[in-house]
Enzyme design. Structure first.
Site, PDB file in Angstrom:
ATOM      1  N   LYS A  34       0.840  -1.212   0.000  1.00  0.00           N
ATOM      2  CA  LYS A  34       0.000   0.000   0.000  1.00  0.00           C
ATOM      3  C   LYS A  34       0.869   1.254   0.000  1.00  0.00           C
ATOM      4  O   LYS A  34       2.085   1.158   0.208  1.00  0.00           O
ATOM      5  CB  LYS A  34      -0.885  -0.044   1.248  1.00  0.00           C
ATOM      6  CG  LYS A  34      -0.061  -0.061   2.525  1.00  0.00           C
ATOM      7  CD  LYS A  34      -0.755  -0.775   3.648  1.00  0.00           C
ATOM      8  CE  LYS A  34       0.061  -0.633   4.912  1.00  0.00           C
ATOM      9  NZ  LYS A  34      -0.313  -1.605   5.921  1.00  0.00           N
ATOM     10  N   TYR A 253      17.808  29.573   8.549  1.00  0.00           N
ATOM     11  CA  TYR A 253      16.621  30.221   9.133  1.00  0.00           C
ATOM     12  C   TYR A 253      16.675  30.163  10.656  1.00  0.00           C
ATOM     13  O   TYR A 253      16.945  29.112  11.238  1.00  0.00           O
ATOM     14  CB  TYR A 253      15.344  29.509   8.677  1.00  0.00           C
ATOM     15  CG  TYR A 253      14.986  29.767   7.236  1.00  0.00           C
ATOM     16  CD1 TYR A 253      14.697  31.056   6.791  1.00  0.00           C
ATOM     17  CD2 TYR A 253      14.915  28.727   6.321  1.00  0.00           C
ATOM     18  CE1 TYR A 253      14.357  31.286   5.469  1.00  0.00           C
ATOM     19  CE2 TYR A 253      14.565  28.949   4.999  1.00  0.00           C
ATOM     20  CZ  TYR A 253      14.295  30.237   4.577  1.00  0.00           C
ATOM     21  OH  TYR A 253      13.953  30.460   3.271  1.00  0.00           O
TER      22      TYR A 253
HETATM   23  C1  LIG Z   1       0.545  -2.467   6.434  1.00  0.00           C
HETATM   24  C2  LIG Z   1       0.059  -3.726   7.026  1.00  0.00           C
HETATM   25  C3  LIG Z   1       0.934  -4.780   7.313  1.00  0.00           C
HETATM   26  C4  LIG Z   1       2.437  -4.670   7.155  1.00  0.00           C
HETATM   27  O1  LIG Z   1       2.998  -4.104   8.313  1.00  0.00           O
HETATM   28  P1  LIG Z   1       4.602  -3.884   8.448  1.00  0.00           P
HETATM   29  O2  LIG Z   1       4.762  -3.375   9.826  1.00  0.00           O
HETATM   30  O3  LIG Z   1       4.959  -2.861   7.421  1.00  0.00           O
HETATM   31  O4  LIG Z   1       5.220  -5.194   8.196  1.00  0.00           O
HETATM   32  C5  LIG Z   1       0.386  -5.962   7.767  1.00  0.00           C
HETATM   33  N1  LIG Z   1      -0.949  -6.090   7.964  1.00  0.00           N
HETATM   34  C6  LIG Z   1      -1.811  -5.079   7.731  1.00  0.00           C
HETATM   35  C7  LIG Z   1      -3.263  -5.282   7.975  1.00  0.00           C
HETATM   36  C8  LIG Z   1      -1.339  -3.876   7.267  1.00  0.00           C
HETATM   37  O5  LIG Z   1      -2.201  -2.885   7.009  1.00  0.00           O
END
Ligand SMILES: *Cc1c(COP(=O)(O)O)cnc(C)c1O
Length: 358
Positions: A34, A253
């Site tokens: 994702k 800055y």
């Molecule tokens: C994003 C996600 C993962 C992966 O988690 P990581 O900590 O990046 O390994 C696993 N399960 C779900 C439901 C997620 O949304």
């Protein structure tokens, strides 16, 4: 041309998948890709992981982008559908999805599905974000299973504290999951990266690693190399100016950092407009020609300044690594009071992308 770029090491991505397979040899892998493949490019990651068992995305738009790019790997929508009008798209593209709430089941009961829809039922065992309550899991499973053309793949849960190996919550979540749905049929999936690498008792039919695929440790104060993971993303730029400044001169800055002596200060072409964290503190390491120097002063939109006292041979045009090969993103996240996930996802569109290790 401004030489601010990320390189994406596809060989490292494939290596990390293999490392995770070896760490949990009896489980299949649903790769979490994702958020644009955690900033590495959605299609790029999916094409490179063409031998993974499934892909996990957050929404139907991400899934359709993958299908339109010719990706035929099974895809799971990790949050299911948000609105009923997505259901025709989900069936048309053969997507699988996670059902996490009774309201989604209400909607499915009112549809007449023309083809089989494969779903996971997500159970809340203590994360308290998504999932049906553990004590209601059996009832919701029965409701789902009774719907024509719904096939329940199995049961899923998500761990809240698996990144801390001393936290007893993980064992409590595992026990509750076994307790509330132990005898229901179907497959099981529990582990994210931290659970895959740190909690072997969580390994199930499927594991769901994300961050570790990109070479990053999921553990507090961890480093990917401790788990035989290699960084996939390297953020690079170059030194665009070197200035000889006087003792007491204020840098950038707000002038929060003052030169403690006459010294050389370098300017690097990267800033928060590229996704370098604005909250990185003075002292954050930066790699110039393979040697560590320190960020000094505030991060600007397009530039940062660095202390060149330790690098008398530095020249304009020298290569600078902000994170990745030779400089773990985990370390930069600590200096910026954030997590590596946010840094990887946050590289902006103006940064050029180059691929290596095809
Ligand atoms: C994003 C996600 C993962 C992966 O988690 P990581 O900590 O990046 O390994 C696993 N399960 C779900 C439901 C997620 O949304």
């Amino acid at each position: 041309m401004r030489r601010t770029e990320v390189s994406i090491d596809l060989a490292a991505l494939r290596h990390n998948l293999q490392t995770l397979r070896e760490a949990a040899p009896s489980s299949r892998i649903m790769a979490a890709i994702k958020a644009n493949g955690y900033g590495h490019g959605l299609q790029r990651v999916a094409h490179t992981l063409n031998n993974v068992d499934a892909l996990g995305v957050a929404c139907v738009e991400e899934a359709i982008t993958l299908r339109e790019a010719g990706i035929t790997t099974p895809i799971t929508l990790l949050e299911g559908f948000f609105h009923a009008d997505e259901l025709p798209l989900i069936t048309r593209h053969g997507l699988e999805m996670v059902i996490h709430h009774a309201r989604q089941i209400d909607i499915l009961e009112q549809q007449s599905l023309s083809t089989t829809l494969r779903v996971w039922l997500k159970v809340d065992t203590g994360m308290h974000r998504l999932g049906v309550p553990a004590e209601g899991a059996r009832l919701q499973w029965q409701r789902l299973s009774a719907i024509t053309n719904i096939e329940v793949i199995g049961l899923m849960t998500h761990l809240a504290n698996a990144d801390d190996l001393s936290d007893p919550k993980t064992e409590q979540q595992l026990a509750l999951f076994a307790d509330c749905c132990g005898d229901l049929p179907g497959e099981r999936t529990i582990a994210n990266s931290a659970a895959l690498l740190g909690w072997p008792e969580s390994h199930a039919d499927w594991n769901r690693p994300g961050i570790s695929l990109y070479g990053v440790s999921p553990f507090l104060n961890g480093r990917g190399e401790q788990h035989n993971l290699r960084p996939v993303m390297t953020l690079r730029s170059e030194l665009i100016a070197i200035n000889q400044l006087k003792k007491g001169d204020a840098i950038g800055y707000g002038g929060s950092w003052h030169c403690p002596e006459d010294m050389a200060v370098g300017v690097v072409a990267v800033g928060y407009g590229d996704g370098y964290p604005r909250h990185a503190q003075s002292g954050t390491p930066v790699l110039i020609s393979g040697k560590r120097v320190s960020l000094i002063g505030r991060v600007s939109m397009d530039m940062i300044t660095v202390d060149l006292r330790g690098l008398p041979d530095a020249r304009v045009g020298d290569e600078v690594v902000l994170w990745g090969e030779g400089l773990p993103v985990e370390e930069i996240a600590e200096y910026a009071s954030t997590i590596p996930y946010e840094l990887l996802c946050g590289v902006t569109g103006r940064v050029q992308i180059v691929e290596k290790g095809k």
